[in-house]
Motif scaffolding. Structure first.
Motif, PDB file in Angstrom:
ATOM      1  N   THR A 147      45.380   6.691  39.932  1.00  0.00           N
ATOM      2  CA  THR A 147      45.911   7.964  39.450  1.00  0.00           C
ATOM      3  C   THR A 147      47.430   7.927  39.283  1.00  0.00           C
ATOM      4  O   THR A 147      48.058   8.958  39.124  1.00  0.00           O
ATOM      5  CB  THR A 147      45.529   9.106  40.415  1.00  0.00           C
ATOM      6  N   THR A 232      39.252   5.426  34.666  1.00  0.00           N
ATOM      7  CA  THR A 232      40.472   6.236  34.501  1.00  0.00           C
ATOM      8  C   THR A 232      40.425   7.139  33.276  1.00  0.00           C
ATOM      9  O   THR A 232      41.289   7.998  33.122  1.00  0.00           O
ATOM     10  CB  THR A 232      41.716   5.341  34.329  1.00  0.00           C
ATOM     11  N   GLY A 235      43.679   7.445  31.457  1.00  0.00           N
ATOM     12  CA  GLY A 235      44.821   8.129  32.058  1.00  0.00           C
ATOM     13  C   GLY A 235      45.386   7.364  33.220  1.00  0.00           C
ATOM     14  O   GLY A 235      44.971   6.242  33.478  1.00  0.00           O
ATOM     15  N   PRO A 236      46.345   7.947  33.965  1.00  0.00           N
ATOM     16  CA  PRO A 236      47.004   9.196  33.610  1.00  0.00           C
ATOM     17  C   PRO A 236      48.001   8.991  32.457  1.00  0.00           C
ATOM     18  O   PRO A 236      48.657   7.955  32.406  1.00  0.00           O
ATOM     19  CB  PRO A 236      47.740   9.577  34.900  1.00  0.00           C
ATOM     20  N   LEU A 237      48.030   9.963  31.608  1.00  0.00           N
ATOM     21  CA  LEU A 237      48.954   9.993  30.473  1.00  0.00           C
ATOM     22  C   LEU A 237      48.879   8.710  29.644  1.00  0.00           C
ATOM     23  O   LEU A 237      49.894   8.084  29.361  1.00  0.00           O
ATOM     24  CB  LEU A 237      50.385  10.239  30.977  1.00  0.00           C
TER      25      LEU A 237
ATOM     26  N   TYR B 199      42.055  19.033  50.873  1.00  0.00           N
ATOM     27  CA  TYR B 199      42.503  19.826  49.732  1.00  0.00           C
ATOM     28  C   TYR B 199      41.806  21.187  49.720  1.00  0.00           C
ATOM     29  O   TYR B 199      40.584  21.261  49.878  1.00  0.00           O
ATOM     30  CB  TYR B 199      42.229  19.094  48.424  1.00  0.00           C
ATOM     31  N   ASP B 250      51.475  17.802  46.196  1.00  0.00           N
ATOM     32  CA  ASP B 250      50.247  17.186  46.711  1.00  0.00           C
ATOM     33  C   ASP B 250      49.268  18.219  47.283  1.00  0.00           C
ATOM     34  O   ASP B 250      48.597  17.980  48.278  1.00  0.00           O
ATOM     35  CB  ASP B 250      50.607  16.130  47.780  1.00  0.00           C
ATOM     36  N   ARG B 254      45.122  14.030  43.230  1.00  0.00           N
ATOM     37  CA  ARG B 254      45.713  13.327  42.082  1.00  0.00           C
ATOM     38  C   ARG B 254      44.687  13.164  40.961  1.00  0.00           C
ATOM     39  O   ARG B 254      45.038  13.052  39.791  1.00  0.00           O
ATOM     40  CB  ARG B 254      46.187  11.930  42.509  1.00  0.00           C
ATOM     41  N   GLU B 255      43.420  13.134  41.332  1.00  0.00           N
ATOM     42  CA  GLU B 255      42.356  12.946  40.335  1.00  0.00           C
ATOM     43  C   GLU B 255      42.302  14.095  39.334  1.00  0.00           C
ATOM     44  O   GLU B 255      41.626  14.002  38.314  1.00  0.00           O
ATOM     45  CB  GLU B 255      40.984  12.807  41.018  1.00  0.00           C
ATOM     46  N   LEU B 257      44.316  14.788  37.315  1.00  0.00           N
ATOM     47  CA  LEU B 257      44.852  14.298  36.039  1.00  0.00           C
ATOM     48  C   LEU B 257      44.064  13.153  35.414  1.00  0.00           C
ATOM     49  O   LEU B 257      44.257  12.851  34.254  1.00  0.00           O
ATOM     50  CB  LEU B 257      46.294  13.834  36.221  1.00  0.00           C
ATOM     51  N   THR B 258      43.207  12.522  36.166  1.00  0.00           N
ATOM     52  CA  THR B 258      42.463  11.411  35.559  1.00  0.00           C
ATOM     53  C   THR B 258      40.964  11.590  35.671  1.00  0.00           C
ATOM     54  O   THR B 258      40.219  11.061  34.860  1.00  0.00           O
ATOM     55  CB  THR B 258      42.778  10.066  36.245  1.00  0.00           C
ATOM     56  N   ARG B 262      33.261  14.604  37.537  1.00  0.00           N
ATOM     57  CA  ARG B 262      32.575  13.849  38.579  1.00  0.00           C
ATOM     58  C   ARG B 262      33.428  13.752  39.840  1.00  0.00           C
ATOM     59  O   ARG B 262      32.917  13.801  40.951  1.00  0.00           O
ATOM     60  CB  ARG B 262      32.252  12.443  38.054  1.00  0.00           C
ATOM     61  N   ASP B 266      32.332  14.880  43.518  1.00  0.00           N
ATOM     62  CA  ASP B 266      32.327  13.829  44.550  1.00  0.00           C
ATOM     63  C   ASP B 266      33.114  14.269  45.773  1.00  0.00           C
ATOM     64  O   ASP B 266      32.666  14.135  46.907  1.00  0.00           O
ATOM     65  CB  ASP B 266      32.979  12.544  44.011  1.00  0.00           C
ATOM     66  N   MET B 267      34.303  14.790  45.527  1.00  0.00           N
ATOM     67  CA  MET B 267      35.167  15.153  46.649  1.00  0.00           C
ATOM     68  C   MET B 267      34.635  16.371  47.386  1.00  0.00           C
ATOM     69  O   MET B 267      34.761  16.479  48.600  1.00  0.00           O
ATOM     70  CB  MET B 267      36.607  15.388  46.168  1.00  0.00           C
ATOM     71  N   GLN B 272      35.868  16.998  51.275  1.00  0.00           N
ATOM     72  CA  GLN B 272      37.329  16.847  51.225  1.00  0.00           C
ATOM     73  C   GLN B 272      38.008  17.981  50.479  1.00  0.00           C
ATOM     74  O   GLN B 272      39.227  18.036  50.411  1.00  0.00           O
ATOM     75  CB  GLN B 272      37.692  15.540  50.532  1.00  0.00           C
ATOM     76  N   SER B 409      50.393  16.934  31.463  1.00  0.00           N
ATOM     77  CA  SER B 409      50.446  15.712  32.284  1.00  0.00           C
ATOM     78  C   SER B 409      51.887  15.244  32.437  1.00  0.00           C
ATOM     79  O   SER B 409      52.301  14.818  33.523  1.00  0.00           O
ATOM     80  CB  SER B 409      49.635  14.588  31.642  1.00  0.00           C
ATOM     81  N   LEU B 413      53.501  14.909  36.086  1.00  0.00           N
ATOM     82  CA  LEU B 413      53.955  13.597  36.549  1.00  0.00           C
ATOM     83  C   LEU B 413      55.477  13.537  36.712  1.00  0.00           C
ATOM     84  O   LEU B 413      56.030  12.523  37.110  1.00  0.00           O
ATOM     85  CB  LEU B 413      53.500  12.506  35.579  1.00  0.00           C
TER      86      LEU B 413
END
Lengths: 288, 435
Positions: A147, A232, A235-237, B199, B250, B254-255, B257-258, B262, B266-267, B272, B409, B413
Motif C-alpha cells: 500500500t 494491488t 495502485g496506489p496511484l 481501526y 492512520d 492503508r488498503e 487506497l489499494t 475484499r 477481510d479485515m 480488525q 489519492s 498520499l
C-alpha cells in the motif's frame, strides 16, 4: 521428385494453420484495430495514427511503460540466475530429491488467485513478513508493502519471481541432464574442483538454456498482469500499474479497444526488439 | 528462392483460411431455433446471470420452469457466468453478434452498453402500467440520456455493520456511539485506534465510492446539464480534507487506497475493523466468521450533511441484438415480478425492486429471534424511501471516476494539498466532460 519437396511443408501446414489462426491473424487484426476507434459494439472507423498520437501524449502510458521496465529489470535477472542454482541443487542423486523438485515446482501450478491472496496475508500490515522483521528487530514499525507507492511494485515482483523459479528450474534441469558426463570426467582428470566444474562446464553448456529462459522471462515480465490485478489493482496511484494492466483497463473498462490495441502494438514491438537483442548478444556463440 | 516462395504461398493460404473463418456469416453463430417470438411462435432465449450458481440454482431453475409452463412456446437456456468475467464475456458476445437475450448487469456497465445503443429501450418495450410496478428510484437508476436501458431486479441500500466487541473494548457504547455521520465516524476511528490499536472505520474508496462520499458530503459533481465539474466547492474540499486527514493520521487502513471491497470484508471478518458499510457481505460473514457475525450490529448507513443515502441496483437488460425481443422482455418481467422477487429476497438479504413485494411484513417486522442478517434486511428496507442512486450513469464514467480517484489519492498520499488535488480533478473532469 516435386512431391518430395512439397511433403515437408505439408507436414508444417497444420501447425501453420494453428499459428495463423491464433497468432498471426489476431496480430494483424490488432494492428488494424489500432488504427480505428473500435469499441467492440459499433463498427470500427479508421482514424489513422490518432490512437498512437494520443498514446504518446498520455502520461499514464509512459508511467506504466516505466513500471514495466522496472519490472523487467527486477524480475529477469532473478529468474535467469536463481533457477540455475536450484537446478544444480536438485540435480543431485540424493534420496528424496523428487520431493524437493516437486516442492520448488508447486508455486508454478498454484493458481495466481490463490497465490495472490496468500501473499496478501504475508504482506499485510500485521502480516507474516512484518511480524518476522519485527521479531528480528529489523523494523520498528510495520512496512506497508502493498500500500505504499515506494514498495508496491517490488512486493509484487517477489511474487512473480517466487512463482516462476520452479518453471525455469525445470528448463535448466533438462539442460543439466543433457550435458554429457564425460565432460565432468575429463574435468575430474584435470583436477577441477566443484566450482570450476560449475563455471567452466555447467554454465557454458547451459548457455542456450539461459538464452531461452532470458527470452521467456522477459516476455513474461513484459506481460505481467494477474499478480497486479489481484494484489494491488495497479495502485496506489498507479505505482504498480504495468502496460498490460493499462491495456486491459482501456480495453475492457473503457471500451477503447482501438486505443488499447495501439498500446498492445507498442508492447509487441518492444518485446520483439528485446528478443532480437537477446538473441543477437547471447545467442551468437551458442547456436546449440 | 523456390522454397521461400512456397513458404509464402502456404502462409497466404493459411491467412486466407483464417480470414474466411473470421468473416463468416455472423448469423450462423446463433442457433437456428429463434424465430419471431412473443405470439405463438417458438423461441429459445438465452439468459445469463452473474455468479448465482450453485447457491441459487434451485431458485433460478424454478423460475425458469414456471415461466416455461406459462409460456410453452418459449424455452429458456440459463448460463451462469463468474462476476469478474461477465463484462468481458458480454462484450465478446455482443461484438461477435451472438449476444444472449436476457442478461443480469449492474447499471454502470449496462449504461456503457446503452450508450452504444446495444440495449433495448425499456421505456418502449415495457408497458407503462408495468413500469409503475417498480420502485421509482430503481427504475430511474437505469436511465441514460433520457432512455431506460434496463429493468431493475434487486436492490440494496447502505447499511453499516458494527462489531460490538471492538466498541466495548474501546470503552464505547455500541448502542449509542455507532456512527451515523462522517464526523461520528472520525471520532470512533480516533477512539478505537487509541484504545485498541484497531481501526474504527474502513471507508471503501474504489469504484464509484469516492464520488458517492462527495455527494453525501454535499458536493454537486457537475453543473445541471453535466457539461462542467461543480465539485470544486467547500463541500468538495471538505471531502478531500476529511479522507486525507483520516489516512495520514492512520485512522483508516492503508488498503483504503489499494484494496477493493475484499480488503474491507477481510479485515472486518478478522476483527480488525469496528465499522464498515458492506451489508451485502453479511451472509459471507455468517459463514466465515460466526463469532464476528454474532457480534455484528447493523445500523443506518453513514452520511454527511446532505443526509443522502445511496441504493445499489442489479438489473436485467435485453441486448438489442436479440432475435426474440418480445420473449426476452416477457421473461425479464416475469423474473422481476413481485412474487418471484419476494421468494428470491427470502434466500439472501436483498431488497426487491417490485413495490408490491416490498410491502410484505418480511421487510418490516423483526421477530424476537431476529439475527443480524434479518436486521440488515429490515434496516435496508426502512431506508429505501430516503435512498437514491447518487451517481447517475454518465458518459465516459470510468474516466471520470478514475480522475477523481487519482486526485484524492494524490492528496491522501501527501503529494498534493487537498485543494491542489481538487483543482487537478476539476481540470480533468472538464476535459473529459467536454469530449
Amino acid at each position: 521428385m516435386k512431391t518430395n519437396k512439397l511433403t515437408p511443408y505439408l507436414f508444417l501446414l497444420p501447425g501453420l494453420i494453428i499459428l495463423g489462426a491464433f497468432i498471426f491473424y489476431p496480430m494483424l487484426q490488432a494492428f488494424w484495430l489500432s488504427m480505428t476507434d473500435y469499441n467492440m459494439i459499433a463498427d470500427a472507423e479508421f482514424v489513422g495514427t490518432t490512437n498512437y498520437e494520443n498514446l504518446f501524449q498520455d502520461d499514464l502510458f509512459w508511467k506504466t511503460l516505466t513500471n514495466t521496465f522496472i519490472y523487467l529489470i527486477g524480475v529477469v535477472p532473478a529468474l535467469v540466475i536463481i533457477p540455475i542454482f536450484l537446478a544444480v541443487l536438485v540435480n543431485q542423486k540424493l534420496k528424496g530429491i523428487g520431493f524437493f523438485r516437486s516442492a520448488y515446482y508447486i508455486p508454478v501450478v498454484t493458481s495466481l488467485v490463490v497465490a495472490g491472496i496468500a501473499w496478501d496475508w504475508v504482506y499485510k500490515e500485521n502480516g507474516l513478513l512484518n511480524y518476522v522483521l519485527d521479531i528480528l528487530n529489523i523494523i520498528s514499525e510495520p512496512i506497508h508493502w502493498l500500500t505504499s507507492t515506494q514498495t508496491a511494485i517490488f512486493a509484487v515482483m517477489v511474487v512473480t519471481i517466487w512463482k516462476g523459479l520452479g518453471y525455469y528450474m525445470i528448463i535448466y534441469l533438462a539442460g543439466l541432464q543433457s550435458i554429457p558426463n564425460d565432460l565432468y570426467e575429463a574435468a575430474d582428470i584435470d583436477g577441477a574442483n566443484w566450482w570450476q566444474k560449475v563455471t567452466r562446464v555447467t554454465i557454458p553448456m547451459l548457455m542456450p538454456f539461459v538464452l531461452i529462459v532470458t527470452i521467456m522471462s522477459s516476455i513474461a515480465a513484459m506481460k505481467v498482469f494477474e499478480e497486479i490485478y489481484i494484489m494491488t489493482g495497479g495502485g496506489p496511484l498507479h505505482s504498480s500499474e504495468t502496460l498490460v494492466f493499462y491495456i486491459y483497463t482501456e480495453a475492457f473498462d473503457r471500451l477503447n479497444m482501438g486505443y488499447a490495441s495501439a498500446a498492445g502494438v507498442v508492447l509487441f514491438l518492444i518485446t520483439l526488439v528485446l528478443s532480437i537483442i537477446n538473441i543477437k548478444f547471447m545467442g551468437k556463440d551458442n547456436t546449440a | 528462392m523456390k522454397k521461400k516462395s512456397l513458404i509464402s504461398l502456404l502462409l497466404i493460404i493459411a491467412m486466407l483460411v483464417m480470414s474466411a473463418c473470421g468473416n463468416g456469416d455472423d448469423s450462423s453463430a446463433k442457433d437456428g431455433e429463434k424465430k419471431e417470438s412473443g405470439g405463438s411462435e417458438e423461441a429459445t432465449i438465452e439468459f445469463w446471470t452473474m455468479q448465482l450458481k450453485p447457491t441459487f440454482t434451485d431458485y433460478i431453475e424454478g423460475v425458469i420452469a414456471d415461466f416455461e409452463k406459462e409460456n410453452p412456446n418459449i424455452k429458456v437456456k440459463w448460463l451462469d457466468v463468474p462476476a469478474a468475467d461477465l463484462s468481458q464475456k458480454i462484450l465478446t458476445a455482443v461484438s461477435s453478434n451472438s449476444a444472449p437475450d436476457v442478461v443480469n448487469l449492474n447499471p454502470t456497465f449496462a449504461s456503457q452498453l446503452a450508450d452504444l445503443d446495444a440495449l433495448v429501450n425499456m421505456d418502449e418495450a415495457v408497458a407503462e402500467e408495468d413500469q409503475k410496478k417498480y420502485v421509482q428510484g430503481a427504475w430511474e437508476a437505469n436511465q441514460i440520456n433520457g432512455t431506460t436501458f434496463a429493468i431493475p431486479w434487486y436492490l440494496s441500500t447502505e447499511v453499516s455493520l458494527n462489531n460490538k466487541s471492538i466498541y466495548e473494548e474501546a470503552g464505547l457504547d455500541p448502542e449509542k456511539d455507532i456512527p451515523v455521520t462522517y464526523e461520528d465516524a472520525k471520532k470512533v476511528a480516533k477512539t478505537v485506534k487509541e484504545e485498541t490499536g484497531k481501526y474504527g472505520y474502513f471507508p471503501s474508496l474504489d469504484l464509484s465510492l469516492v464520488l458517492q462520499h462527495m455527494v453525501k458530503m454535499g458536493a454537486d459533481l457537475t453543473n445541471e446539464d453535466g457539461t462542467k465539474a461543480a465539485f470544486n466547492s467547500d463541500a468538495g474540499l471538505e471531502a478531500f480534507e476529511y479522507f486525507t486527514e483520516l489516512y495520514q493520521d492512520d485512522l483508516i487502513p492503508r488498503e483504503a487506497l489499494t484494496g477493493d471491497q475484499r480488503s474491507t470484508i477481510d479485515m472486518y471478518q478478522a476483527g480488525q475493523v469496528a465499522t464498515f458499510m458492506g451489508s451485502q457481505f453479511i451472509s459471507q460473514i455468517k459463514e466465515n466468521a460466526p463469532d464476528i457475525y454474532e457480534n455484528t450490529l447493523p445500523s443506518t448507513g453513514i452520511t454527511g450533511e446532505s443526509g443522502k443515502k445511496t441504493i445499489s441496483v442489479q438489473n436485467i437488460v435485453v441486448p438489442e441484438q436479440t432475435e426474440s425481443k418480445e420473449a426476452a422482455v416477457k421473461f425479464a418481467l416475469f423474473l422481476t415480478n413481485a412474487e418471484n422477487q419476494l421468494e428470491f429476497s427470502k434466500l439472501t438479504p436483498i431488497l426487491p425492486s417490485a413495490v408490491e413485494a416490498l410491502e410484505d411484513p418480511y421487510f418490516t417486522e423483526a421477530g424476537e429471534d431476529a439475527e443480524p442478517i434479518d436486521l440488515v434486511r429490515i434496516q435496508s428496507a426502512a431506508q429505501l424511501d430516503e435512498s437514491e442512486l447518487l451517481i447517475k450513469p454518465m458518459d465516459n464514467y470510468d474516466e471520470l471516476r478514475q480522475a477523481m480517484y487519482d486526485a484524492i489519492s494524490e492528496a491522501m498520499l501527501g503529494n498534493m494539498s487537498p485543494q491542489e488535488a481538487l483543482d487537478q480533478a476539476e481540470a480533468a473532469w472538464n476535459e473529459i466532460l467536454s469530449k
